[in-house]
Write a protein that holds these residues in place. Structure first.
Motif: not given
Length: 756
Positions: A40-65
């Motif tokens: 798993p990769l930690v700190g990957v930036i996941v973004s949704i440009p059309e909605l102007q939202e962004s998050t990063t993956t946690d220590a287990d490589g997970n993200y959630v919106f």
């Protein structure tokens, strides 16, 4: 006009209404791993440009919106040292989206850009677009945001010392280039060579550079292109974050502090930033210290708003304050004071922007209204009473409807423009008090089928400018300008790793108030400038052609353009004539032709090594003219940039993304210059070398800090850039017989960012 403002105000109030509680929203989550080892990769930036939202993956490589609208969106995953990935999904059907990140090689990664016709993949744009991301900005030594972008192919800067930089794209700058920040075009005194862009570099997370006519969505002045600054993306629900940055540069003693805090609590979003930067006079081996090149910059910005399933509404307020010195040719053995000394300028820029979007199924209604006040003051005789004192009020408006994508078609229709009022409050004058109204309506579309991506559009602009008379200094002037702009282009995807591009565009630019009515001394450039009330609008016809190829080991790009501009406006020195003891310049115009382009090749022979080279060239001529007036002023010299970068550590537990780099910038001799009346002189070639290193510090998979070190002009070369305004200031140095002031010498930069 009042009715238009009332209509826009009513629309914005409706868009900012409280979200409908019954509106159905959804959640998107996913897991991101490394393609090499499956970890798993930690700190990957996941973004949704059309909605102007962004998050990063946690220590287990997970993200959630959470609380996302049920519509079709693009989801982008970015991680340093890996290829960007973009996936388009329908949130009505997809709630789980995983990514497997491949190691970065020479392959071009996908990225979503604003572009010419709205959000789209950069590979589908028929005109060249450069994207400068946060990591590039963080590791590039610079004194301001334009300085940070000036190393990109096809981009240059007109400089007046370290604190003032004006962007130039393919040989065109000033009022031919639009800068967009906080969603609206930045309006100050961009016509002045000694006036920079009032944008805090620390508040920019990425920048898009659109090269070529981009007037369709951004206004009639974008003949050269557009620079779009993006702020920090909105964080995911119920998260908070921030950062603290400090920077030091050895040559000017530059000290920079910046603090940021942002978050999202149940859809209520906020972002605040404070920056303080100061520098003393810079030095080089030819002039020692260049007196008057010091500056201080202070910035405060705050954003608050709401993101919900119905859309978003953000209100941004910013205050920018720059105090640059004015270099008049004095040189000193020691000048390390940070205090302001006569002469100097004060530039205050205040801005309030309301940015709103309302989702109607898969379509979007987007409305922005912004107010800007730019106050420019020059202090020459007294530190308390300015001589020049100009206050510019600007009201920007932009409303557009983005239709839902259907059968490969995407379309946007809208209208935007501005109202301006300038007032002179001092005892000295450069331009008259004036009022301006600008309105443009546009429609753009794109279509994808098979291996083809088509895009284009039309725009109609109208501008009215009225200048007020002032004694015998300024005459009353009233002008109207109306024209049509258009663009059509296509990208042919020859294969998965090769594309061909072609675009044709017709642009238009009305002359600015300075070009029409200027009458005064520009202290920062030591010129007396006269306007010309009979100037015609510029009309541009440009063709762009491009080719790119990418493989595991090499990426190559070639972009060529031909631009013909009727009624091209520029200033020319009037021989030995002087006013108020400085040379006299006047605006004139002629027919111009600009040819050139950019070439880039990136070799990636082994996993950790990149050798990137780029070459930029533009030939700008005034047609049907003799040699002394043939070449246009402010034409950048041909330039070759090269960088060799090696990654020492990737995905380490304590140190991560650790790299070493050596770079070179070679500016060839510029013999193509406007010599009539002594307006310009030739500039010798020069080559600068530099070194850079950087690393991230991690603990338990979380990035704690980033450190970058760099050395520019490593061998302390004495040089003058062809676009430096100080090249023509200072006369002959009696100590060495050199003409004019020279650019900055060796400079060591250290920058540390702590993530909160």
């Amino acid at each position: 006009m009042k009715s238009l403002y009332l209509l826009l105000l009513g629309l914005i109030l409706s868009l900012t209404a409280t979200a409908d509680p019954a509106l159905i929203t959804t959640t998107l989550k996913g897991h991101i791993t490394d393609a090499t080892d499956g970890e798993p990769l930690v700190g990957v930036i996941v973004s949704i440009p059309e909605l102007q939202e962004s998050t990063t993956t946690d220590a287990d490589g997970n993200y959630v919106f959470s609380a996302l609208p049920q519509r079709t969106v693009s989801v982008q995953a970015s991680y340093l040292g890996h290829q960007n990935q973009v996936k388009k999904i329908d949130l009505k059907k997809t709630t789980q989206l995983d990514f497997v990140m491949k190691e970065q090689n020479a392959m071009l990664g996908e990225v979503v850009v604003t572009g010419l016709t709205g959000k789209s993949l950069m590979k589908d744009s028929p005109t060249p677009i450069s994207l400068v991301n946060a990591d590039m900005l963080r590791t590039t030594p610079a004194t301001n945001i334009i300085d940070a972008l000036s190393h990109q192919p096809g981009v240059a800067q007109v400089t007046t010392g370290g604190g003032i930089s004006k962007p130039v794209i393919r040989g065109l700058g000033f009022n031919r280039l639009v800068v967009v920040n906080d969603g609206i075009r930045q309006e100050g005194n961009q016509w002045g060579a000694e006036h920079g862009v009032e944008v805090d570099a620390q508040g920019v997370s990425s920048a898009e550079i659109i090269k070529g006519p981009a007037s369709l969505m951004y206004g009639s002045d974008a003949l050269a292109g557009v620079i779009i600054f993006h702020g920090d993306p909105v964080m995911a629900h119920n998260t908070i974050g921030g950062e603290a940055t400090t920077e030091y540069q050895s040559n000017t003693g530059l000290i920079n502090y910046s603090l940021n805090f942002r978050g999202n609590q149940n859809g209520w979003v906020w972002n605040g930033r404070w920056t303080d930067k100061r520098a003393h006079d810079y030095h080089n081996r030819a002039d020692n210290y260049v007196v008057g090149s010091r500056f201080r910059e202070q910035d405060v910005e705050a954003m608050g708003g709401y993101n919900g399933g119905w859309g978003y509404s953000h209100l941004t307020v910013s205050i920018y304050h720059l105090t640059p010195g004015i270099a008049e040719g004095e040189r000193a053995d020691d000048s390390k004071s940070y205090s302001k000394t006569l002469p100097f300028q004060q530039i205050h820029h205040y801005k309030v922007v309301s940015d709103n979007a309302y989702y109607l199924g898969n379509s979007t209604l987007h409305a922005i209204v912004g107010y800007q006040q730019n106050r420019r003051q020059e202090y020459e005789e007294s530190a308390d009473e300015p001589g020049l004192d100009m206050m510019l009020h600007t009201l920007n408006y932009d409303i557009r409807y983005i239709l839902p994508e259907k059968s490969g078609w995407k379309a946007t229709v809208g209208a935007n423009g501005m109202w301006q009022r300038n007032m002179n409050k001092g005892s000295e004058y450069l331009i008259p008090g004036y009022q301006l109204f600008d309105l443009g309506t546009f429609a753009t579309t794109s279509y994808e089928r098979g291996s083809w991506s088509w895009s284009g559009g039309l725009r109609v602009d109208h501008r009215h400018v009225h200048a007020y008379a002032l004694d015998d200094h300024f005459d009353r002037l009233s002008r109207n300008f109306t024209s049509v702009s258009g663009s059509v282009g296509a990208v042919y995807h020859v294969s998965d790793n090769m594309n061909l591009r072609l675009n044709a565009a017709k642009g238009f630019r009305a002359p600015g108030i300075s070009e029409l009515s200027a009458n005064g001394v520009h202290e920062g450039t030591q010129q007396y400038v006269l306007g010309n009330g009979q100037l015609k609008a510029e009309q541009s016809w440009q063709v762009d052609a491009g080719w790119d190829y990418t493989s595991r080991w090499v990426t190559a790009l070639l972009s060529l353009f031909a631009n013909y501009i009727d009624n091209y406006i520029f200033t020319a020195r009037q021989g030995d004539q002087q006013r108020e003891d400085v040379p006299l310049y006047q605006y004139t115009q002629g027919d111009a032709r600009l040819l050139g382009g950019e070439a880039m090749i990136d070799f990636h022979p082994v996993e950790r090594l990149h050798w990137q080279n780029s070459f930029s060239y533009v030939n700008s001529v005034q047609r049907h003219q003799p040699r002394e007036s043939r070449y246009l002023p402010f034409t950048p010299a041909p330039r070759w940039n090269g960088e060799l970068r090696y990654t020492l550590i990737r995905d380490g537990k304590t140190l991560d993304h650790t790299f070493l780099a050596a770079n070179m910038e070679c500016n060839l001799r510029q013999n193509h210059y406007y010599m009539l009346g002594g307006t310009e002189t030739a500039t010798p070639s020069y080559t600068l070398f530099g070194l850079a290193a950087g690393t991230d510090f991690k603990h338990s998979g979380k990035r704690l800090a980033t450190l970058s070190l760099s050395a520019t002009n490593l061998f302390d070369r004495i040089y003058q850039n062809h676009l430096s305004r100080l090249k023509y200031i200072g006369g002959v140095n009696p100590d060495n017989g050199r003409m004019g002031l020279f650019d900055i010498g060796r400079n060591i930069t250290a920058k540390l960012t702590l993530y909160l």
